[in-house]
Write a protein that holds these residues in place. Structure first.
Motif, mmCIF file in Angstrom:
data_model
loop_
_atom_site.group_PDB
_atom_site.id
_atom_site.type_symbol
_atom_site.label_atom_id
_atom_site.label_comp_id
_atom_site.label_asym_id
_atom_site.label_seq_id
_atom_site.Cartn_x
_atom_site.Cartn_y
_atom_site.Cartn_z
ATOM 1 N N LEU A 159 52.410 -16.810 110.729
ATOM 2 C CA LEU A 159 50.730 -16.920 111.111
ATOM 3 C C LEU A 159 50.261 -17.983 112.851
ATOM 4 O O LEU A 159 49.545 -18.253 112.767
ATOM 5 C CB LEU A 159 49.821 -16.451 110.487
ATOM 6 N N GLY A 160 51.783 -18.648 112.675
ATOM 7 C CA GLY A 160 50.932 -19.593 113.485
ATOM 8 C C GLY A 160 51.028 -21.235 113.630
ATOM 9 O O GLY A 160 50.534 -21.052 111.626
ATOM 10 N N SER A 214 55.855 -18.313 104.167
ATOM 11 C CA SER A 214 54.497 -18.634 104.824
ATOM 12 C C SER A 214 53.715 -17.972 104.090
ATOM 13 O O SER A 214 52.395 -17.831 104.449
ATOM 14 C CB SER A 214 54.811 -17.151 106.008
ATOM 15 N N TYR A 253 52.452 -13.334 116.844
ATOM 16 C CA TYR A 253 51.404 -13.629 118.562
ATOM 17 C C TYR A 253 52.203 -14.538 119.643
ATOM 18 O O TYR A 253 51.384 -14.787 120.415
ATOM 19 C CB TYR A 253 50.214 -14.814 117.674
ATOM 20 N N GLU A 295 49.020 -25.624 117.296
ATOM 21 C CA GLU A 295 48.199 -24.300 117.505
ATOM 22 C C GLU A 295 48.979 -23.305 117.754
ATOM 23 O O GLU A 295 49.624 -23.451 118.239
ATOM 24 C CB GLU A 295 47.095 -24.476 117.955
ATOM 25 N N GLY A 296 49.119 -22.129 116.786
ATOM 26 C CA GLY A 296 49.647 -21.300 117.417
ATOM 27 C C GLY A 296 51.247 -21.042 117.526
ATOM 28 O O GLY A 296 52.028 -21.416 116.429
ATOM 29 N N SER A 315 55.692 -17.388 115.376
ATOM 30 C CA SER A 315 54.819 -16.902 114.873
ATOM 31 C C SER A 315 54.761 -14.865 115.571
ATOM 32 O O SER A 315 55.162 -14.869 116.657
ATOM 33 C CB SER A 315 53.167 -17.292 114.874
ATOM 34 N N ARG A 322 41.252 -18.883 111.205
ATOM 35 C CA ARG A 322 41.234 -18.335 110.127
ATOM 36 C C ARG A 322 41.529 -18.913 108.091
ATOM 37 O O ARG A 322 40.430 -19.291 107.822
ATOM 38 C CB ARG A 322 41.303 -16.597 109.732
ATOM 39 N N HIS A 325 46.084 -21.555 112.148
ATOM 40 C CA HIS A 325 45.999 -19.810 111.724
ATOM 41 C C HIS A 325 44.285 -20.120 112.433
ATOM 42 O O HIS A 325 43.891 -20.896 110.821
ATOM 43 C CB HIS A 325 46.553 -19.086 111.167
#
Length: 534
Positions: free
Chosen positions: A60-61, A348, A493, A32-33, A491, A66, A64
């Motif tokens: 976006l990791g 990506s 983030y 995750e992330g 990412s 969403r 993600h």
């Protein structure tokens, strides 16, 4: 760190053994992330900070929320994957969204047609195939025009037109053969033109570039270890040094092909020289990834644009790794003022879940015939296209807030890397890149006072990656064709805490290299070399 199986290792066993020797053979169970997890001895999850980022696939990791929620929704609703040879409105929606972004960044109103694929190498090869189809069709048109103009010239001569003496010189027909008249000239011109139009295609690319490892794309990859074993299978490329306008000019001139065309004017038949389409394409990365995270200069990018337009050589921009916002713009090439005839996007685009890519061709070059001679089983499926739409939606939200975040986070990460370099100039040779596509290059360590470090010097980056994993639970790798350069492609983030953690690991590594501590770097019990032995 690993679960050992008694079963024979049949899935790339050599590579697995090599990874094991470096401590990189980790079996990850969750992500995750910017974090991957493996199971400890007691079954507990152990986090690893991931700066490799799927070789640039995870802007976006990992997973993600969403995107994963949307993927689950698509699967639950039984979204079709295998609906080939039918209408795909969702693919057109992706193409439209990409065009809106390209037109904004490139400042153009021209549309780009989309051909979907599964991987970056496939997108690159699709672009090269399309460029070669276009070249072949232009050659056919040229041959037809030459034949028509020859017939017109022959008819004019029969009607009493004269032949300009200069025509014989251009065709290489000497004075004693001129007595044979027009047909001798026509035969010489026809032979010369046939030789020129039959020349094989010329592919141009940059030294240090990486465009894939398939049969065609590997010939565009500069690393000889990848390319040479398969050199006989495809057309070789001409490699041009980066940032060398003179080398570019020399290659374009030396590879140029010309034909002689017939002109009838005011009762005189003459010949004019014109270019024949011998150049298939110039393929380049605006930021070389596997070549060591090297940014193409704006000046050379624009020289390529100018020279290729003059030579009628289309430009294929490989944005597989640098695109999708990783540089801080959707296209890294747009910041260089470079407008491609083709673009290859992947990584990506699939949001870290879907395996998808796309080749975009500017409308003025697009050949609809390509759609009948090129296809891919899994390309353009609903699942991948819907995921791609979601990725573009996230990147474009809030007036492109994602790109601003990449620039801000990239500046923060770059500042840290520069600080490490400033404190260890004897160890760190260079820091470069843009956005969240950065590289840190170590000095050659073949003269280290440590035998262990000297022995690891040819593959230093992998040894460093093993140390960072083992001691700091940080995952990164060197670039494939510049093994002294570590890549950092997290990412958007990325947090300050994650940057601080990487800094600790890099400073520890630099200290070990500075003090010739081979045992500390490699994790071995002893090191037979010392600084005094160097």
């Amino acid at each position: 760190m690993n679960t050992v199986s008694a079963d024979p290792q049949l899935a790339e066993p050599y590579l697995l053994g090599w990874l094991a020797s470096l401590g990189l053979d980790v079996d990850y169970v969750r992500a995750e992330g910017n974090t991957l997890y493996y199971l400890g001895a007691s079954g507990e999850e152990i986090p690893v900070l991931d700066f490799a980022g799927g070789y640039g696939s995870l802007i976006l990791g990992h997973n993600h929320p969403r995107i994963t929620a949307y993927a689950q929704q698509l699967l639950a609703s039984q979204t079709p994957v295998h609906a080939q040879f039918s209408r795909h409105p969702y693919a057109n929606d992706v193409a439209l969204a990409l065009n809106r972004i390209l037109q904004r960044e490139l400042g153009t109103e021209e549309n780009y047609s989309a051909i979907f694929a599964n991987t970056g190498a496939e997108a690159v090869e699709a672009a090269v195939k399309h460029a070669e189809l276009d070249r072949g069709l232009r050659l056919a048109e040229l041959r037809t025009r030459l034949e028509e103009n020859l017939a017109a010239a022959r008819a004019a001569v029969a009607a009493g037109a004269g032949v300009a003496p200069e025509a014989y010189r251009l065709a290489g027909v000497d004075a004693r053969d001129q007595a044979a008249g027009f047909e001798a000239l026509a035969a010489a011109v026809t032979s010369r033109n046939a030789e020129q139009t039959a020349r094989p295609p010329v592919l141009l690319t940059l030294e240090g570039g990486f465009h894939g490892k398939l049969v065609g794309s590997v010939q565009l990859t500069h690393n000889e270890g990848y390319r040479t074993p398969f050199a006989a299978l495809a057309t070789p490329a001409r490699f041009i040094p980066a940032n060398s306008p003179q080398a570019l000019k020399n290659v374009l001139e030396s590879e140029r092909a010309t034909v002689l065309d017939w002109v009838v004017d005011n009762g005189t038949v003459s010949l004019v020289e014109q270019n024949s389409p011998v150049f298939c394409a110039f393929v380049l990365e605006p930021i070389q990834g596997e070549g060591g995270i090297r940014v193409l200069s704006e000046e050379f990018a624009q020289e390529i644009q100018r020279a290729c337009a003059e030579a009628d050589c289309p430009v294929i921009v490989d944005e597989v790794q640098s695109g999708m916002g990783r540089s801080g713009d959707f296209l890294a090439s747009s910041a260089l003022g470079l407008v491609g005839d083709y673009y290859a996007l992947a990584k990506s685009l699939g949001g870290g879940i879907a395996k998808t890519s796309v080749m975009l061709t500017r409308q003025s070059r697009y050949r609809s015939e390509f759609e009948l001679v090129h296809s891919s089983t899994f390309a353009k499926d609903a699942f991948s296209c819907f995921i791609s739409q979601k990725v573009l939606e996230i990147l474009e939200a809030d007036d492109g807030a994602a790109y601003r975040t990449v620039r801000e986070r990239g500046a923060k990460l770059l500042g840290m890397l520069e600080a490490v370099r400033a404190d260890f100039p004897d160890v760190v040779k260079d820091v470069r890149g843009r956005g969240l596509m950065l590289g840190l290059e170590f000095h050659d360590q073949s003269g280290s006072g440590s035998a262990a470090i000297r022995d690891s010097a040819p593959l230093l980056g992998y040894t460093v990656a093993g140390h960072l994993m083992r001691e700091h639970r940080i995952r990164t790798f060197p670039t494939a064709s510049a093994v002294n350069t570590l890549r950092f492609e997290p990412s958007l983030y990325l947090t300050d805490a994650e940057i601080d953690r990487l800094e600790l690991g890099l400073r520890d590594t630099a200290r070990l290299l500075r003090t010739h501590d081979g045992a500390g770097l490699t994790g071995t019990a002893t090191d037979t070399g010392t600084a005094a032995d160097a």
